[in-house]
Write an enzyme that holds these catalytic residues in place. Structure first.
Site, PDB file in Angstrom:
ATOM      1  N   GLU A 284       0.866  -1.172   0.000  1.00  0.00           N
ATOM      2  CA  GLU A 284       0.000   0.000   0.000  1.00  0.00           C
ATOM      3  C   GLU A 284       0.910   1.232   0.000  1.00  0.00           C
ATOM      4  O   GLU A 284       1.847   1.303   0.801  1.00  0.00           O
ATOM      5  CB  GLU A 284      -0.881  -0.006   1.257  1.00  0.00           C
ATOM      6  CG  GLU A 284      -1.858   1.152   1.241  1.00  0.00           C
ATOM      7  CD  GLU A 284      -2.804   1.174   2.436  1.00  0.00           C
ATOM      8  OE1 GLU A 284      -2.744   0.269   3.284  1.00  0.00           O
ATOM      9  OE2 GLU A 284      -3.599   2.125   2.498  1.00  0.00           O
TER      10      GLU A 284
ATOM     11  N   LYS B 115       4.422   0.482   9.347  1.00  0.00           N
ATOM     12  CA  LYS B 115       4.505   1.791   8.687  1.00  0.00           C
ATOM     13  C   LYS B 115       3.825   2.870   9.515  1.00  0.00           C
ATOM     14  O   LYS B 115       4.288   4.002   9.562  1.00  0.00           O
ATOM     15  CB  LYS B 115       3.833   1.714   7.308  1.00  0.00           C
ATOM     16  CG  LYS B 115       4.737   1.136   6.245  1.00  0.00           C
ATOM     17  CD  LYS B 115       4.060   1.196   4.887  1.00  0.00           C
ATOM     18  CE  LYS B 115       3.153   0.001   4.706  1.00  0.00           C
ATOM     19  NZ  LYS B 115       2.463  -0.058   3.418  1.00  0.00           N
TER      20      LYS B 115
ATOM     21  N   ARG C 261       5.782 -13.474   9.200  1.00  0.00           N
ATOM     22  CA  ARG C 261       6.363 -12.161   8.923  1.00  0.00           C
ATOM     23  C   ARG C 261       7.735 -12.040   9.572  1.00  0.00           C
ATOM     24  O   ARG C 261       8.072 -12.783  10.496  1.00  0.00           O
ATOM     25  CB  ARG C 261       5.443 -11.029   9.366  1.00  0.00           C
ATOM     26  CG  ARG C 261       4.952 -11.120  10.799  1.00  0.00           C
ATOM     27  CD  ARG C 261       3.948 -10.018  11.094  1.00  0.00           C
ATOM     28  NE  ARG C 261       4.593  -8.728  11.239  1.00  0.00           N
ATOM     29  CZ  ARG C 261       4.237  -7.637  10.577  1.00  0.00           C
ATOM     30  NH1 ARG C 261       3.244  -7.668   9.735  1.00  0.00           N
ATOM     31  NH2 ARG C 261       4.877  -6.500  10.764  1.00  0.00           N
TER      32      ARG C 261
HETATM   33  P1  ATP Z   1       2.658  -2.165   7.724  1.00  0.00           P
HETATM   34  O1  ATP Z   1       1.983  -2.738   8.923  1.00  0.00           O
HETATM   35  O2  ATP Z   1       4.069  -1.841   7.940  1.00  0.00           O
HETATM   36  O3  ATP Z   1       1.907  -1.040   7.079  1.00  0.00           O
HETATM   37  P2  ATP Z   1       1.472  -3.752   5.754  1.00  0.00           P
HETATM   38  O4  ATP Z   1       1.354  -5.217   5.702  1.00  0.00           O
HETATM   39  O5  ATP Z   1       0.219  -3.030   6.046  1.00  0.00           O
HETATM   40  O6  ATP Z   1       2.640  -3.370   6.699  1.00  0.00           O
HETATM   41  P3  ATP Z   1       1.682  -3.474   2.980  1.00  0.00           P
HETATM   42  O7  ATP Z   1       2.117  -2.316   2.196  1.00  0.00           O
HETATM   43  O8  ATP Z   1       0.266  -3.880   2.880  1.00  0.00           O
HETATM   44  O9  ATP Z   1       2.049  -3.153   4.444  1.00  0.00           O
HETATM   45  O10 ATP Z   1       2.636  -4.717   2.744  1.00  0.00           O
HETATM   46  C1  ATP Z   1       2.956  -5.225   1.492  1.00  0.00           C
HETATM   47  C2  ATP Z   1       3.352  -6.663   1.651  1.00  0.00           C
HETATM   48  O11 ATP Z   1       4.441  -6.772   2.557  1.00  0.00           O
HETATM   49  C3  ATP Z   1       2.220  -7.491   2.216  1.00  0.00           C
HETATM   50  O12 ATP Z   1       2.071  -8.641   1.415  1.00  0.00           O
HETATM   51  C4  ATP Z   1       2.665  -7.843   3.596  1.00  0.00           C
HETATM   52  O13 ATP Z   1       2.233  -9.128   3.957  1.00  0.00           O
HETATM   53  C5  ATP Z   1       4.191  -7.783   3.493  1.00  0.00           C
HETATM   54  N1  ATP Z   1       4.780  -7.448   4.789  1.00  0.00           N
HETATM   55  C6  ATP Z   1       4.521  -6.380   5.569  1.00  0.00           C
HETATM   56  N2  ATP Z   1       5.214  -6.436   6.719  1.00  0.00           N
HETATM   57  C7  ATP Z   1       5.933  -7.583   6.675  1.00  0.00           C
HETATM   58  C8  ATP Z   1       6.859  -8.234   7.570  1.00  0.00           C
HETATM   59  N3  ATP Z   1       7.179  -7.696   8.756  1.00  0.00           N
HETATM   60  N4  ATP Z   1       7.410  -9.397   7.178  1.00  0.00           N
HETATM   61  C9  ATP Z   1       7.114  -9.941   5.986  1.00  0.00           C
HETATM   62  N5  ATP Z   1       6.262  -9.395   5.109  1.00  0.00           N
HETATM   63  C10 ATP Z   1       5.663  -8.230   5.436  1.00  0.00           C
HETATM   64 MG    MG Z   2      -1.453  -3.673   4.526  1.00  0.00          MG
END
Ligand code: ATP
Ligand code: MG
Length: 551
Positions: free
Chosen positions: A34, A270, A260
């Site tokens: 995102e 984020k 993760r």
């Molecule tokens: P955040 O909580 O930091 O915003 P998010 O999952 O909401 O993380 P996205 O932009 O939706 O952020 O993430 C893109 C991809 O990265 C998703 O497929 C998510 O599963 C993966 N991802 C996010 N954080 C991790 C992590 N700590 N380890 C592995 N993969 C991750």
């Molecule tokens: Mg997300």
């Protein structure tokens, strides 16, 4: 055979089986961030897995922005994310994709669900919807609007799109099962009204699809074979499958969840990282202390060492937490082999060689890498006045201190043996200068009479040294599992603005990771430079936190 990006794990086993059985002829993955912040070290694991699998199996990986939440998203974030993925060394197939590219089709699929009696417009307030959802122990209750005729829902949905209703006045919900043990299946919201300018579609839409509805359909439209995501989406999988099973679409990707990446002393969210940026406790998303890809890049970490780390963070179904020192070890290990050695003095103390002729200087040959001849040598100016590290002198030190104290002989790296005669102090008793003598017979760092000295220290010529500012970093947080602001390490940044660097480096220092002998690895940072060059310490030579991590 070239080395694989991804070590064998349960996902590679699934892929191997799918290729062997003919279920798929080719692997097609995607990375779906995102654009609401910068990528962090957690995302790196997902990037290396998705892009890495595509590379290893000669398949494809899409970069798709999940841009369905317009109030938090920006073009700048989307650009930063692309830059980071490229810097890590990955290429996406096709052009950059956006969920918003599919808004028309998504809308069409929503109408299909309504026509099939599988979605309805709910006019309950957000509070009512929340209250009737139930919880883990209480089943939900049906909305009074659940059984309204499809034609009525369709009419309302079209008018939602046309902008006839206020934000939040109603939503479109899938009609699944309010009794389901899985809360995600209790008539989840799939569209909401939100008057918000969108980074790509502008003001065309005032309704936006929810993640659970748009993600699976976007995967299917792109022909994704393996939709790899993190464990928290396991509970969403039945909904992922339900949507695809109930619309007319000829592709059904397999959602596969993995653990993760969690890292000690690190926040990987984020939203929380954004707080640090907003509150100004760090110097932006690319602050060298941030666990972001841009922060690590600015600090001097290399893409290859970060990828090596991601490869080591095993892909399983079990949550885990990895020591931050493992990342630093990967960086250190690579830089130990790849970094040219130079000499820089962090906290300078002036040293005068009393028996070295005034006004004279000479060149000293120094190796650029002690273990690798291919790095060659360089010539360093040496003279009567030098700078050494202030703590390479200690008054009245015992015999175990191999550096300078009165009467002790020490080797200056690649230069001469020097004997400390006395220290000069200011009126407050601070040592401000060392007086030494040198042995002219020891040039190059050995003595013809075989006399041994135990200590070797680094130095720079006072007359020729360049002034630099050094930034030494420590953990941004000082607890193993930080929650937020309260856990910040107040001493995470130490600025040394009186440091001295050997001559001839600065003009060639762009994009070079150096080892300052004995002091760590350093990398030029031009972000805020004015007249004095600034170098970040990437990592020190040894791990000083390993003990704490074991607690
Ligand atoms: P955040 O909580 O930091 O915003 P998010 O999952 O909401 O993380 P996205 O932009 O939706 O952020 O993430 C893109 C991809 O990265 C998703 O497929 C998510 O599963 C993966 N991802 C996010 N954080 C991790 C992590 N700590 N380890 C592995 N993969 C991750
Ligand atoms: Mg997300």
């Amino acid at each position: 055979m070239t080395e694989k990006n991804v070590s064998e794990n349960f996902i590679t086993q699934i892929i191997d089986a799918d290729l062997a059985s003919g279920k798929h002829a080719q692997v097609h993955t995607r990375f779906p961030p995102e654009p609401n912040g910068f990528l962090h070290v957690g995302h790196v694991k997902s990037i290396c897995l998705n892009f890495g699998l595509a590379e290893d199996y000669q398949g494809q990986c899409n970069l798709r922005f999940d841009d369905t939440n317009p109030d938090k998203e920006s073009v700048e974030y989307a650009q930063a994310i692309q830059k980071d993925v490229e810097w890590l060394g990955f290429k996406w197939s096709d052009k950059v994709l956006y969920t918003s590219d599919n808004f028309d089709q998504l809308y069409g699929y929503a109408e299909e669900l309504i026509n099939k009696g599988l979605a309805f417009v709910d006019e309950q307030s957000p509070e009512q919807i929340r209250e009737t959802r139930g919880d883990f122990t209480t089943p939900g209750t049906n909305s009074p609007f659940r059984d309204r005729p499809s034609e009525e829902s369709l009419d309302f949905f079209r008018r939602m799109r046309a902008g006839e209703f206020a934000d939040g006045a109603m939503v479109l919900r899938a009609k699944i099962d309010m009794q389901s043990g899985n809360l995600n299946m209790r008539d989840p919201i799939i569209y909401r009204i939100k008057r918000q300018h969108h980074i790509r579609t502008g003001d065309k839409w005032c309704i936006y699809p929810m993640y659970d509805f748009s993600h699976c359909i976007s995967d299917a439209l792109e022909g994704i074979t393996h939709s790899v995501c993190t464990l928290e989406f396991a509970d969403h999988k039945p909904l992922y499958d339900w949507v695809l099973d109930n619309i007319t679409i000829d592709c059904h990707p397999q959602q596969i969840e993995f653990n993760r990446l969690n890292q000690t002393f690190t926040i990987t969210s984020k939203r929380k990282l954004n707080e640090l940026v907003e509150q100004g406790v760090v110097d932006g998303w690319d602050d060298p202390r941030m666990p972001t890809v841009s922060g690590m890049r600015r600090r001097g970490y290399t893409p290859t060492s970060i990828r090596e780390y991601a490869k080591k963070s095993t892909v399983t179904k079990k949550p885990s937490i990895i020591p931050m020192s493992m990342l630093e070890d990967c960086v250190r290990q690579e830089l130990n082999a790849s970094s040219p050695r130079i000499m820089g003095v962090l906290n300078p103390l002036k040293l005068v060689i009393e028996n070295y002729p005034e006004g004279q200087s000479e060149m000293i040959t120094a190796k650029n890498h002690p273990m690798d001849e291919s790095f060659g040598t360089r010539e360093l100016p040496f003279g009567r006045e030098l700078y050494i590290e202030a703590d390479d002198y200690k008054e009245g030190a015992n015999r175990k201190f191999f550096r300078f104290t009165e009467g002790r002989e020490v080797r200056l790296r690649y230069a001469y043996y020097l004997t400390c005669q006395r220290a000069i102090k200011d009126e407050n008793g601070n040592v401000i200068e060392l007086r030494c003598t040198y042995d002219p017979e020891t040039k190059g760092g050995s003595s013809p009479d075989g006399r041994k000295v135990k200590g070797t220290i680094h130095w720079v010529s006072a007359q020729h040294a360049d002034d630099v500012e050094l930034r030494l970093y420590d953990r941004l947080f000082n607890v193993v599992s930080p929650k937020g602001m309260d856990d910040l390490n107040p001493e995470s940044l130490l600025v040394l603005n009186n440091a001295k660097l050997e001559p001839g480096i600065i003009e060639h220092s762009n994009d070079v990771q150096y080892q300052f002998e004995r002091m760590g690895y350093f990398y030029r940072d031009k972000t805020h430079e004015t007249d004095k060059p600034i170098f970040n310490r990437i990592v020190n030579l040894r791990d000083s936190w390993a003990k704490q991590e074991q607690q």
